[in-house]
Design a protein around this motif. Structure first.
Motif, PDB file in Angstrom:
ATOM      1  N   UNK A  59      -4.052  -4.833   6.847  1.00  0.00           N
ATOM      2  CA  UNK A  59      -4.850  -3.813   7.501  1.00  0.00           C
ATOM      3  C   UNK A  59      -5.736  -4.435   8.572  1.00  0.00           C
ATOM      4  N   UNK A  60      -6.221  -5.650   8.287  1.00  0.00           N
ATOM      5  CA  UNK A  60      -7.222  -6.252   9.164  1.00  0.00           C
ATOM      6  C   UNK A  60      -6.640  -7.159  10.223  1.00  0.00           C
ATOM      7  N   UNK A  87      -5.054  -5.916   1.811  1.00  0.00           N
ATOM      8  CA  UNK A  87      -5.992  -5.616   2.892  1.00  0.00           C
ATOM      9  C   UNK A  87      -5.723  -6.454   4.136  1.00  0.00           C
ATOM     10  N   UNK A 126       0.834  -1.196   0.000  1.00  0.00           N
ATOM     11  CA  UNK A 126       0.000   0.000   0.000  1.00  0.00           C
ATOM     12  C   UNK A 126       0.875   1.255   0.000  1.00  0.00           C
ATOM     13  N   UNK A 127       1.790   1.308  -0.931  1.00  0.00           N
ATOM     14  CA  UNK A 127       2.652   2.450  -1.208  1.00  0.00           C
ATOM     15  C   UNK A 127       3.712   2.719  -0.143  1.00  0.00           C
ATOM     16  N   UNK A 128       3.857   1.852   0.822  1.00  0.00           N
ATOM     17  CA  UNK A 128       4.909   2.056   1.812  1.00  0.00           C
ATOM     18  C   UNK A 128       5.848   0.865   1.759  1.00  0.00           C
ATOM     19  N   UNK A 158       7.983  -1.857   3.243  1.00  0.00           N
ATOM     20  CA  UNK A 158       8.070  -2.522   4.539  1.00  0.00           C
ATOM     21  C   UNK A 158       9.246  -3.483   4.536  1.00  0.00           C
TER      22      UNK A 158
END
Lengths: 832, 54
Positions: free
Chosen positions: A60-61, A57, A32-34, A36
């Motif tokens: 994120x979850x 996702x 997501x554009x970062x 890691x």
């Protein structure tokens, strides 16, 4: 490994699995554009696969970090996964795949590595996006997945690979009859419970106005009659369907001429219901519909919870048992050619030759035909050091080839292997186990007898005093004494305590275990794998030359970098906590001696002291090489002289001492039984302060020793992990297997310590003792209640509403008392 | 009060209806996984592609 990027990797923790990131590595993935950071190429590959699949996702979850990737590096496929293509063979699939019309197939998979609900989401989306997969359902509670696929378009092995690509492990498993049986049982229990529950609620709705209106004439008789009929209609399914198991159980008990807890229950429910039906039909008399349905509901909910707890325990144990078709590499035309083919072990026959590669398990009993290797037999002997096997020596099925490839001539299969022999010994010991569970039922027998006598006596007495009331008072006696509290007293406490123990990581697989654990006087431990870790680790570094211990260790780890030997793994594991690995040049592995290689431009030798000494031409310092009580000593040397000695051995679990002192503090006798040599066993016992030690014991010897203790009146709790412990585990009064232990040991144990955290045994012991107290309190209360209620009923003072309230109150009290066992949350119990 | 002639039988019918619905739910496997669906609902797919929120 990009040196320029090192400084960019400022993060300490792997974004995917949460492991610390080694110093000189950098494995970034853009999520997501970062960007890691990951700890290894495995995690990098997994994270990349997740992102590429459009499933970012997940990060994120999720509520917990994932497991470290199974694939160490993208190109090194682990052995089991390489064998996954075997799952495509029809004869292997036969046991766990269901075929539908055409090429459509369905299989159940056990998913490992699921830590939170996001994992379920990730797996479902990833698998269902594969072309050819028709449907996927992942059950979060059981960690099982059901996959349907079109075999013409995708193969099962490809699905397994896809799961591995996102960092999980999937094993096919055979749901089997046991599983289906349980499903059916659970659904039936749910139906019974629900019908009893809703029936109870509605009948209570009719009962309350009737109670409130009693006497003052505000309720016209037709309403009361109608409510009675409505109650009858709603109670009928409760009695006929929900309470059916109690009647069935009572009937079985009566046929066997014994009285279990079901007999008084059936008696109470049956008599109260029939009397109420009679009262409704006749239009006069008392009705007990509300008491009946409430009674059934309470009992069923107790049983339902109990079933759930038991199932959870069994499930967790089962998850450790993986269905891995035992495969062997058959050498088709040995000795002419070395061409091999993978076949199921069941299709091997005596006299055939199989190839066993390093790291593989040995598929059958046999003799070494060619090759020399180290074999790990800890499964059988408890000895943690691998044993060297040369031509003509015996190999035992289930042990693991560590070092180099072996050719074996098969001479024992199936029932004839050494392993099967041990399993048979185990079966026998288990069959001899005393049945302790019947105690509660004996109490019930006396209770029923007393109850029937009292009821008969009351009926007879009232018949002479006031014949019209005799029948109703007899019914009141039976209803009020409904042994609700009595029959809930033990199960409720056991269920609550089992739940607490499960949170501590101690699974209870047999009913009597808790009771016996509380009474145990002797705790007998196996050494290897129980008190110790059961695998080799670095115990001590003795620097001998100019270099410090840490520097020597780094050189040694670099030399062993490429090796999978137990010693190599121990050295690398030790260095991982200490910093970076040095750059290695060429290394040569000389089996049985050691490694020679170039590190940072200098030549070193690591291995047996004699071998290492040849490089520097000096004899080893004698004093330091003295017997280290069964530990292995490895030496490091360069051309100039000796550098260091590494002492490797089976390290004690760090919390073993806590456990032993804790047990002794609680007044238990601790005994160490070991298959190992006297010296090693004595040393462990000395470090832990265990007074009684028996070393060099065979499985039979251990069994005899425990029997001897039992004959002297001791209640023995046995803790072990190996196959060699299985018979003695079965013979002990209560047995606890380590979660990492062998399957046979787990199968024969009453409890399984999944957490591997030894002091949890102390906490569990406390829970067990407390559970006994609660059971006793509950029983005492149930008897006290009956002692008061029965005389009152016999004297004619009890009306139906009093019976209902008394019964519910006593059941609730018993359940609430049992719940105290759950609330005693263990401190710091959240160990994996 | 005469309305009770209707209401009491009605309540019985209602209960049987509820039981019927429940039996269907058990049969169709609604109670197989008691934990998963609670989480699943939070993870919806139709999230518009948005820039990261950090």
């Amino acid at each position: 490994m990009n040196p320029s990027a090192i400084s960019d990797c400022a993060v300490q923790e792997c974004f995917h699995c949460g492991q610390p990131i080694p110093h000189n590595t950098c494995y970034p993935v853009e999520i997501e554009h970062i960007s890691r950071e990951m700890c290894c190429r495995g995690c990098q590959a997994v994270a990349q696969a997740i992102v590429d699949g459009g499933l970012a996702d997940y990060y994120r979850h999720r509520t917990a970090k994932s497991g470290t990737a199974v694939l160490d590096a993208a190109d090194v496929v682990p052995e089991w996964l390489r064998q996954a293509t075997l799952y495509d063979l029809p004869e292997v699939q036969h046991s766990f795949v269901r075929q539908e019309a055409g090429e459509i197939r369905e299989a159940s998979l056990i998913l490992e590595g699921i830590v939170c609900a996001a994992c379920v989401w990730l797996n479902e989306h990833h698998i269902s996006s594969l072309p050819g997969v028709l449907s996927v359902e992942v059950n979060y509670s059981t960690h099982r997945a059901r996959v349907r696929w079109d075999n013409a378009r995708i193969r099962l092995s490809e699905i397994l690979h896809a799961v591995a690509a996102i960092g999980y492990t999937a094993h096919p498993f055979d749901p089997g009859r046991q599983e289906q049986l349980f499903q059916k049982e659970r659904q039936a229990a749910l139906r019974r419970l629900f019908i009893a529950g809703i029936g109870m609620m509605q009948v209570m709705m009719y009962a309350v106005p009737m109670y409130m209106a009693t006497g003052d004439g505000s309720m016209p008789p037709w309403i009361e009659s109608m409510m009675r009929w409505a109650s009858l209609v709603l109670t009928l399914p409760v009695v006929a369907y929900s309470a059916w198991p109690f009647f069935l159980g009572a009937w079985r008990d009566l046929k066997l001429r014994q009285a279990g807890m079901d007999v008084p229950v059936a008696l109470g429910v049956g008599s109260a219901f029939l009397a109420s039906v009679y009262a409704t039909l006749a239009g006069h008399g008392e009705v007990y519909f509300d008491s009946v349905s409430m009674f059934v509901f309470f009992l069923l909910s107790g049983r339902f919870l109990e079933m759930g707890a038991r199932r959870k325990a069994a499930d967790a144990a089962e998850k450790l048992v993986k269905l891995q078709p035992a495969m062997a590499n058959r050498l088709v035309a040995y000795p002419e050619s070395w061409e091999d083919e993978l076949v199921p072990v069941s299709s091997l026959s005596l006299g055939e030759h199989v190839l066993i590669r390093p790291g593989e398990g040995i598929p059958a009993d046999g003799l070494v035909a060619q090759g020399t290797s180290q074999v790990d037999e800890s499964l059988l002997t408890g000895e943690s050091r691998p044993v060297e096997k040369k031509g003509g020596e015996r190999l035992i099925a289930g042990t693991v080839n560590v070092d180099s490839a072996l050719v074996m001539k098969v001479d024992g299969l199936g029932q004839d292997t050494v392993l099967s022999g041990i399993v048979r010994l185990l079966d026998r010991a288990m069959a001899e186990k005393p049945a302790l569970a019947q105690l509660a039922d004996r109490v019930a027998g006396w209770f029923v007898l007393a109850l029937l006598l009292i009821a008969a006596f009351t009926g007879a007495a009232w018949y002479f005093i006031e014949p019209a009331r005799a029948f109703w008072i007899t019914v009141a006696v039976l209803v009020v004494s409904c042994p609700c509290a009595l029959s809930l007293a033990t199960p409720a406490a056991l269920t609550a305590a089992t739940g607490s123990l499960t949170r501590l990581g101690l699974l209870t697989t047999r009913g009597h275990a808790l009771e016996t654990l509380a009474r145990a006087t002797h705790f007998v431990f196996d050494k290897t794998g129980t008190l110790t870790r059961g695998k080799m680790s670095l115990l001590e570094v003795i620097p001998l030359g100019a270099l410090s211990g840490d520097q020597s260790l780094q050189i040694a780890a670099a030399l062993e970098h490429a090796s999978e030997h137990a010693i190599a793994r121990a050295l690398s594991a030790a260095v991982e906590t200490h910093g970076h690995v040095l750059e290695t040049g060429e290394t040569a592995n000389l089996p049985g001696s050691g490694v020679e290689g170039v590190v940072d431009g200098k030549r070193y030798r690591l291995g047996r002291p004699q071998f290492a000494g040849e490089l520097c031409g000096r004899m080893a310092p004698e004093s330091a090489l003295l017997d280290r009580n069964g530990a292995t000593v490895v030496a490091l040397a360069d051309k100039a002289g000796w550098l260091a000695l590494f002492v490797l051995g089976d390290a004690l679990r760090p919390d073993a001492a806590d456990l032993v002192t804790g047990l002794q503090h609680r007044g238990k006798t601790v005994v160490l039984l070991s298959g190992d040599q006297e010296g090693a066993a004595q040393q462990v016992a000395g470090e832990l302060g265990i007074p009684v030690v028996r070393a060099a014991m065979t499985p039979q010897g251990k069994l005899d020793y425990v029997r001897e203790l039992q004959n002297d009146g001791a209640v023995v709790a046995m803790v072990g992990d190996g196959v060699n412990d299985a018979p003695v585990l079965a013979a002990a009064d209560v047995s606890i297997a380590m979660g990492s232990g062998t399957q046979v040991a787990r199968a024969s144990a009453d409890m399984i310590l999944l957490s591997e955290h030894l002091p949890h045994l102390n906490a569990s012991l406390d829970v067990a003792v407390k559970a006994q107290q609660v059971i006793r309190q509950n029983l005492a209360w149930a008897f006290a209640y009956n002692l008061v209620a029965i005389p009152l009923a016999a004297l004619g003072y009890i009306t139906p509403w009093m019976a209902g309230i008394g019964m519910s109150a006593s059941s609730l009290l018993v359940v609430l008392n049992a719940l105290r066992l759950i609330q005693s949350e263990p401190d710091g119990a959240n160990t994996r | 009060m005469e309305i009770l002639y209707l209401l009491i039988p009605l309540s019985v019918v209602l209960i049987f209806l509820i039981v019927g619905i429940f039996l269907w739910a058990v049969k169709s496997g609604q109670f197989e996984d008691m934990e998963g669906p609670a989480h699943r609902i939070l993870m919806d797919d139709d999230r518009p592609q948005s820039p990261p929120d950090e």
